[in-house]
Design a protein around this motif. Structure first.
Motif, mmCIF file in Angstrom:
data_model
loop_
_atom_site.group_PDB
_atom_site.id
_atom_site.type_symbol
_atom_site.label_atom_id
_atom_site.label_comp_id
_atom_site.label_asym_id
_atom_site.label_seq_id
_atom_site.Cartn_x
_atom_site.Cartn_y
_atom_site.Cartn_z
ATOM 1 N N ALA A 86 0.835 -1.207 0.000
ATOM 2 C CA ALA A 86 0.000 0.000 0.000
ATOM 3 C C ALA A 86 0.866 1.252 0.000
ATOM 4 O O ALA A 86 0.549 2.233 -0.669
ATOM 5 N N ARG A 87 1.961 1.224 0.745
ATOM 6 C CA ARG A 87 2.863 2.375 0.763
ATOM 7 C C ARG A 87 3.514 2.573 -0.608
ATOM 8 O O ARG A 87 3.675 3.703 -1.079
ATOM 9 N N LEU A 88 3.874 1.453 -1.244
ATOM 10 C CA LEU A 88 4.509 1.558 -2.554
ATOM 11 C C LEU A 88 3.542 2.112 -3.604
ATOM 12 O O LEU A 88 3.927 2.901 -4.464
ATOM 13 N N GLU A 89 2.277 1.683 -3.511
ATOM 14 C CA GLU A 89 1.285 2.115 -4.502
ATOM 15 C C GLU A 89 0.534 3.372 -4.057
ATOM 16 O O GLU A 89 -0.288 3.893 -4.796
ATOM 17 N N ARG A 90 0.801 3.816 -2.817
ATOM 18 C CA ARG A 90 0.187 5.021 -2.263
ATOM 19 C C ARG A 90 -1.347 4.934 -2.276
ATOM 20 O O ARG A 90 -2.046 5.836 -2.745
ATOM 21 N N VAL A 91 -1.839 3.821 -1.751
ATOM 22 C CA VAL A 91 -3.278 3.602 -1.635
ATOM 23 C C VAL A 91 -3.564 3.015 -0.258
ATOM 24 O O VAL A 91 -2.648 2.715 0.517
ATOM 25 N N GLU A 92 -4.835 2.850 0.060
ATOM 26 C CA GLU A 92 -5.231 2.212 1.314
ATOM 27 C C GLU A 92 -4.911 0.710 1.267
ATOM 28 O O GLU A 92 -5.028 0.088 0.201
ATOM 29 N N PRO A 93 -4.543 0.115 2.403
ATOM 30 C CA PRO A 93 -4.262 -1.326 2.408
ATOM 31 C C PRO A 93 -5.411 -2.181 1.870
ATOM 32 O O PRO A 93 -5.176 -3.161 1.154
ATOM 33 N N MET A 94 -6.652 -1.817 2.181
ATOM 34 C CA MET A 94 -7.768 -2.613 1.699
ATOM 35 C C MET A 94 -7.956 -2.456 0.194
ATOM 36 O O MET A 94 -8.511 -3.343 -0.461
ATOM 37 N N GLU A 95 -7.494 -1.353 -0.372
ATOM 38 C CA GLU A 95 -7.499 -1.223 -1.831
ATOM 39 C C GLU A 95 -6.549 -2.244 -2.439
ATOM 40 O O GLU A 95 -6.851 -2.870 -3.458
ATOM 41 N N VAL A 96 -5.382 -2.385 -1.818
ATOM 42 C CA VAL A 96 -4.419 -3.381 -2.278
ATOM 43 C C VAL A 96 -5.017 -4.776 -2.200
ATOM 44 O O VAL A 96 -4.975 -5.555 -3.162
ATOM 45 N N ALA A 97 -5.587 -5.087 -1.033
ATOM 46 C CA ALA A 97 -6.140 -6.424 -0.825
ATOM 47 C C ALA A 97 -7.240 -6.730 -1.826
ATOM 48 O O ALA A 97 -7.273 -7.816 -2.425
ATOM 49 N N GLN A 98 -8.151 -5.804 -2.036
ATOM 50 C CA GLN A 98 -9.264 -6.074 -2.939
ATOM 51 C C GLN A 98 -8.808 -6.115 -4.391
ATOM 52 O O GLN A 98 -9.313 -6.920 -5.186
ATOM 53 N N LYS A 99 -7.860 -5.256 -4.750
ATOM 54 C CA LYS A 99 -7.335 -5.263 -6.117
ATOM 55 C C LYS A 99 -6.735 -6.622 -6.460
ATOM 56 O O LYS A 99 -7.048 -7.214 -7.511
ATOM 57 N N TYR A 100 -5.898 -7.143 -5.574
ATOM 58 C CA TYR A 100 -5.202 -8.384 -5.887
ATOM 59 C C TYR A 100 -6.049 -9.623 -5.590
ATOM 60 O O TYR A 100 -5.796 -10.690 -6.153
ATOM 61 N N GLU A 101 -7.051 -9.470 -4.745
ATOM 62 C CA GLU A 101 -8.011 -10.566 -4.591
ATOM 63 C C GLU A 101 -8.793 -10.747 -5.896
ATOM 64 O O GLU A 101 -8.982 -11.869 -6.373
ATOM 65 N N ARG A 102 -9.255 -9.631 -6.464
ATOM 66 C CA ARG A 102 -9.958 -9.711 -7.756
ATOM 67 C C ARG A 102 -9.039 -10.289 -8.836
ATOM 68 O O ARG A 102 -9.463 -11.104 -9.658
ATOM 69 N N SER A 103 -7.781 -9.856 -8.815
ATOM 70 C CA SER A 103 -6.814 -10.362 -9.785
ATOM 71 C C SER A 103 -6.624 -11.867 -9.640
ATOM 72 O O SER A 103 -6.584 -12.611 -10.635
ATOM 73 N N TYR A 104 -6.526 -12.324 -8.388
ATOM 74 C CA TYR A 104 -6.339 -13.762 -8.124
ATOM 75 C C TYR A 104 -7.508 -14.576 -8.667
ATOM 76 O O TYR A 104 -7.310 -15.584 -9.373
ATOM 77 N N PHE A 105 -8.724 -14.159 -8.362
ATOM 78 C CA PHE A 105 -9.875 -14.934 -8.818
ATOM 79 C C PHE A 105 -10.041 -14.859 -10.339
ATOM 80 O O PHE A 105 -10.490 -15.822 -10.966
ATOM 81 N N ALA A 106 -9.664 -13.734 -10.936
ATOM 82 C CA ALA A 106 -9.687 -13.652 -12.398
ATOM 83 C C ALA A 106 -8.716 -14.672 -13.003
ATOM 84 O O ALA A 106 -9.038 -15.334 -14.002
ATOM 85 N N ASP A 107 -7.542 -14.796 -12.396
ATOM 86 C CA ASP A 107 -6.568 -15.790 -12.864
ATOM 87 C C ASP A 107 -7.103 -17.205 -12.697
ATOM 88 O O ASP A 107 -6.958 -18.050 -13.589
ATOM 89 N N MET A 108 -7.694 -17.488 -11.543
ATOM 90 C CA MET A 108 -8.228 -18.826 -11.298
ATOM 91 C C MET A 108 -9.372 -19.141 -12.270
ATOM 92 O O MET A 108 -9.470 -20.256 -12.794
ATOM 93 N N ASP A 109 -10.222 -18.159 -12.522
ATOM 94 C CA ASP A 109 -11.310 -18.360 -13.486
ATOM 95 C C ASP A 109 -10.738 -18.673 -14.867
ATOM 96 O O ASP A 109 -11.235 -19.556 -15.574
ATOM 97 N N ALA A 110 -9.696 -17.944 -15.253
ATOM 98 C CA ALA A 110 -9.096 -18.158 -16.572
ATOM 99 C C ALA A 110 -8.496 -19.557 -16.691
ATOM 100 O O ALA A 110 -8.500 -20.147 -17.776
ATOM 101 N N LEU A 111 -8.000 -20.086 -15.578
ATOM 102 C CA LEU A 111 -7.410 -21.430 -15.573
ATOM 103 C C LEU A 111 -8.446 -22.530 -15.370
ATOM 104 O O LEU A 111 -8.092 -23.707 -15.315
ATOM 105 N N GLY A 112 -9.707 -22.146 -15.256
ATOM 106 C CA GLY A 112 -10.753 -23.144 -15.066
ATOM 107 C C GLY A 112 -10.785 -23.740 -13.676
ATOM 108 O O GLY A 112 -11.309 -24.841 -13.478
ATOM 109 N N VAL A 113 -10.235 -23.016 -12.698
ATOM 110 C CA VAL A 113 -10.234 -23.488 -11.306
ATOM 111 C C VAL A 113 -11.589 -23.161 -10.683
ATOM 112 O O VAL A 113 -11.997 -21.993 -10.659
ATOM 113 N N THR A 114 -12.276 -24.179 -10.209
ATOM 114 C CA THR A 114 -13.582 -23.994 -9.597
ATOM 115 C C THR A 114 -13.455 -23.132 -8.342
ATOM 116 O O THR A 114 -12.592 -23.380 -7.496
#
Length: 486
Positions: A86-114
């Motif tokens: 969050a300090r590196l990206e100059r955003v709130e910690p929960m912004e970081v968490a939600q951004k990369y949580e969405r990214s993770y599930f997008a990756d899993m969806d793309a790989l066909g992971v249930t």
């Protein structure tokens, strides 16, 4: 056969028998969401996905819980990974968490992971974690420091080390053991941490404002959704110690009951035999990999090795996986085209379909043997060879026969392994392009090895005219089409 699994708790292969007949409770340690997921994560979660798929294929009702760590996972420096990002990206910690949580599930969806049935966040279960810490203090398994930290006492729990095989007496300072003066034993681990003024993430607690330790979240969330004792705990072997060991200690100390009955842990993904990790910088993100390879090829690459073993990533291995999965896809495409053109029939010719059943049985026997996907894939390729011979035999095959064979592919390669999709949109022309590009890149590499740089550059420039970009990487050249190219 009956499903047997290798249980890291006993170091033996055991018959799988769930607590409740017909039901399976499964928990897996999910990602710490502070950056994009890499192929090492894919190795773990594709393997766990196939376990869940197969258990459901066996008609078990599976509740799959996979947590999201968005607080408490500290670097060796003591800094929270998400706060640092969050300090590196100059955003709130929960912004970081939600951004990369969405990214993770997008990756899993793309790989066909249930997707898991429940994906609880650590930050959303602070009351449950506080309750676990209070219970451990009341039972004498934990202690509070003057500062306001709470630690678990490994010497108070006689079975500490039963998963990893480590003895408390042998756990000296260092070797993945956090060294702090306020700890009674070097291996004692934090259940609750006092929040320094600069620490952004903190919550009120009986010990002052603070935040939970990394390990306690899994106890709180696993028992919250699966009960004090559940069937399967999955995850990567790198979390065996200290994380999984600490989970067992605090859970069983708090509840007085066994925690997970079967521990199924996946081997690491390596690069030149070194574990892929962000800290070493030897990683490729899932997003980057998906620009180069198909989702099915990535799954195929991962599943070609037994889930408990490490697998080494390389361009050659991925190209081999791409070719392998395309062989299966080409047969299924042909099968489905022939099915559309065939004459209808009420039932399949039993003699033709019956010759394929031994391959299905071999496949399922392999899966029953601790989810042995390499052997299952080998059976699938033997089936593929037999089907190709049948398709090329000149025999007239009815829709019923072709549909029955297609069902076998959909069941084994699709429903269980996730490498044969229902919609095979990629056609033979694309497979031809990939094959030709492999030949062109091999010729260019020969030019480069012969130091014929002008010829190599000319070939690269000609490809660029058609919108094909060639990137020279340490693992070898890769190509991609520029956006908008035909």
């Amino acid at each position: 056969m009956t499903l047997k699994v290798f249980n890291y708790l006993t170091r033996e292969k055991e018959r799988f028998e769930p607590l409740r007949e017909g039901h399976v409770g499964m928990y897996a340690c999910g990602p710490t969401v502070y950056d994009h997921a890499h192929l090492g994560h894919a190795k773990t979660y594709v393997a766990l996905d196939v376990m869940v798929r197969y258990l459901r294929y066996l008609d078990y009702e599976v509740r799959y819980v996979q947590n999201i760590t968005d607080v408490g996972h500290l670097l060796d420096s003591g800094e929270d990974r998400i706060i640092r990002k969050a300090r590196l990206e100059r955003v709130e910690p929960m912004e970081v968490a939600q951004k990369y949580e969405r990214s993770y599930f997008a990756d899993m969806d793309a790989l066909g992971v249930t997707r898991p049935d429940i994906s609880p966040r650590a930050s959303g279960h602070i009351p449950e974690q506080i309750e676990v810490v209070e219970t451990l203090l009341e039972k004498g398994y934990a202690y509070e420091t003057e500062k306001g930290d709470v630690y678990f006492s490994v010497e108070a729990f006689n079975d500490y080390g039963k998963l990893s095989g480590r003895n408390v007496e042998d756990l000296e300072a260092g070797a993945r053991v956090e060294v702090r003066e306020e700890k009674r034993h070097p291996a004692d681990f934090a259940l609750w941490k006092y929040a320094e003024p600069e620490h952004i993430l903190h919550w009120p607690s009986p010990w002052g404002r603070g935040y939970p330790g990394w390990h306690v979240e899994c106890t709180a969330m696993a028992t919250r959704y699966l009960g004090d004792t559940f069937d399967i705990h999955g995850g990567g072997i790198d979390n065996l110690f200290p994380h999984n060991e600490c989970e067992i200690a605090q859970s069983e100390a708090a509840t007085g009951e066994p925690f997970a009955r079967y521990w199924l842990l996946t081997g690491s993904l390596t690069v030149d035999d070194v574990k892929m990790s962000k800290s070493l910088g030897n990683f490729i993100t899932i997003k980057e990999a998906l620009e180069l390879y198909s989702p099915e090829a990535i799954r195929f690459f991962i599943l070609s090795s037994h889930y408990r073993k490490p697998v080494d990533f390389s361009r050659d291995a991925m190209l081999s996986a791409e070719r392998g999965v395309e062989r299966l896809h080409n047969t299924v495409r042909t099968l489905r085209q022939r099915r559309e053109q065939a004459q209808p029939a009420g039932t399949a010719e039993l003699s033709e379909v019956g010759t394929l059943m031994p391959y299905s049985e071999r496949f399922l026997d392999a899966m029953d043997d601790d989810f042995n996907t390499p052997q299952a894939i080998a059976a699938l390729f033997d089936l593929n060879r037999e089907v190709n011979e049948l398709l090329n035999s000149g025999k007239t095959l009815s829709q019923g026969t072709l549909a029955a064979i297609d069902d076998i592919y959909s069941e084994l390669g699709g429903q269980i392994l996730g490498i044969i999709p229902e919609d095979l949109a990629r056609g033979a022309s694309e497979a031809l392009v990939e094959g030709l590009m492999d030949i062109i890149l091999d010729i260019r590499e020969q030019y480069r090895e012969a130091k014929a740089w002008e010829r190599a550059d000319a070939l690269r420039n000609r490809l660029a005219e058609f919108g094909v970009v060639v990137d020279d990487r340490p693992e070898g050249p890769v190509w991609r089409l520029e956006h908008g190219s035909q």
